[in-house]
Design a protein around this motif. Structure first.
Motif, PDB file in Angstrom:
ATOM      1  N   UNK A 153       0.831  -1.212   0.000  1.00  0.00           N
ATOM      2  CA  UNK A 153       0.000   0.000   0.000  1.00  0.00           C
ATOM      3  C   UNK A 153       0.860   1.255   0.000  1.00  0.00           C
ATOM      4  N   UNK A 154       0.332   2.346  -0.567  1.00  0.00           N
ATOM      5  CA  UNK A 154       1.065   3.615  -0.513  1.00  0.00           C
ATOM      6  C   UNK A 154       1.129   4.120   0.918  1.00  0.00           C
ATOM      7  N   UNK A 155       2.037   5.037   1.176  1.00  0.00           N
ATOM      8  CA  UNK A 155       2.155   5.616   2.510  1.00  0.00           C
ATOM      9  C   UNK A 155       0.860   6.346   2.870  1.00  0.00           C
ATOM     10  N   UNK A 156       0.437   6.199   4.095  1.00  0.00           N
ATOM     11  CA  UNK A 156      -0.805   6.823   4.538  1.00  0.00           C
ATOM     12  C   UNK A 156      -0.605   8.316   4.750  1.00  0.00           C
TER      13      UNK A 156
ATOM     14  N   UNK B 156      -4.113   9.720  11.706  1.00  0.00           N
ATOM     15  CA  UNK B 156      -4.770  10.243  12.911  1.00  0.00           C
ATOM     16  C   UNK B 156      -6.122   9.580  13.126  1.00  0.00           C
ATOM     17  N   UNK B 157      -6.864   9.383  12.052  1.00  0.00           N
ATOM     18  CA  UNK B 157      -8.174   8.743  12.141  1.00  0.00           C
ATOM     19  C   UNK B 157      -8.022   7.316  12.648  1.00  0.00           C
ATOM     20  N   UNK B 158      -7.066   6.597  12.090  1.00  0.00           N
ATOM     21  CA  UNK B 158      -6.829   5.212  12.484  1.00  0.00           C
ATOM     22  C   UNK B 158      -6.397   5.105  13.948  1.00  0.00           C
TER      23      UNK B 158
ATOM     24  N   UNK C 127      -8.856  16.258  17.999  1.00  0.00           N
ATOM     25  CA  UNK C 127      -8.365  17.635  18.041  1.00  0.00           C
ATOM     26  C   UNK C 127      -8.391  18.190  19.463  1.00  0.00           C
ATOM     27  N   UNK C 128      -7.401  19.022  19.776  1.00  0.00           N
ATOM     28  CA  UNK C 128      -7.330  19.706  21.071  1.00  0.00           C
ATOM     29  C   UNK C 128      -7.953  21.093  20.939  1.00  0.00           C
TER      30      UNK C 128
ATOM     31  N   UNK D 158      -5.182  21.913  16.076  1.00  0.00           N
ATOM     32  CA  UNK D 158      -4.110  21.347  16.883  1.00  0.00           C
ATOM     33  C   UNK D 158      -4.603  19.995  17.366  1.00  0.00           C
ATOM     34  N   UNK D 159      -3.798  18.946  17.143  1.00  0.00           N
ATOM     35  CA  UNK D 159      -4.183  17.577  17.473  1.00  0.00           C
ATOM     36  C   UNK D 159      -3.526  17.127  18.772  1.00  0.00           C
ATOM     37  N   UNK D 160      -4.076  16.074  19.381  1.00  0.00           N
ATOM     38  CA  UNK D 160      -3.547  15.521  20.635  1.00  0.00           C
ATOM     39  C   UNK D 160      -2.083  15.120  20.524  1.00  0.00           C
TER      40      UNK D 160
END
Length: 161
Positions: free
Chosen positions: A39-42, A48-50, A55-56, A120-122
């Motif tokens: 598979x190609x690189x995610x 993040x979904x996986x 989100x913060x 901004x994500x966790x």
């Protein structure tokens, strides 16, 4: 008078062999990837979904150019100014990113009305997503100083309990 004209030594044989080897390597690598179903690189968003990274802090922003060269950044939800970047200020990174995104919007016939989402994500990553085109830019990849320019546009977040 007979002149002999030869093109035999225009390219050395070593160069031709090297070009052939490079071509065969690329062809072989492509075949292996296809046959092995690698598979190609995610994308960062998919990763993040996986990993269920939430989100913060998030803010929908609209970037508008003024006649005096300043860029007005409005918070779409509150209608308030998030920031004003005057011409000549040391925020060229924000201007550069937005110039590129605006160019893409113009190519698709989209104006400046749809907002951009700054998140901004966790995991500490910071992303800017164009709600109109779906294009997302991972701002953390551009270094701490450039990341900080966009992070300053987010509301202050409460520390996790």
């Amino acid at each position: 008078m007979s002149a002999t004209h030869s093109h035999a030594d225009m390219l050395p044989k070593g160069t031709l062999y090297l070009a052939l080897a490079l071509f065969l390597f690329a062809l072989t690598a492509t075949i292996i990837v296809r046959i092995a179903h690698i598979p190609p690189a995610a994308s960062p968003a998919a990763m993040r979904t996986e990993a269920h990274i939430a989100p913060v802090a998030s803010r929908d922003l609209r970037f508008l150019d003024r006649a005096d060269g300043a860029v007005v950044i409005d918070d779409v939800r509150t209608g308030q100014n998030a920031a004003i970047i005057h011409a000549g200020e040391k925020t060229g990174f924000i201007r550069g990113v937005m110039r590129g995104l605006a160019r893409e919007r113009r190519a698709h016939g989209i104006g400046d009305t749809p907002p951009f989402n700054l998140t901004l994500w966790q995991d500490g990553e910071l992303s800017l997503t164009d709600s109109a085109t779906g294009r997302s830019i991972e701002l953390t990849a551009f270094g701490t100083t450039n990341r900080a320019a966009f992070a300053a546009l987010l509301p202050a977040t409460k520390p996790a309990a």
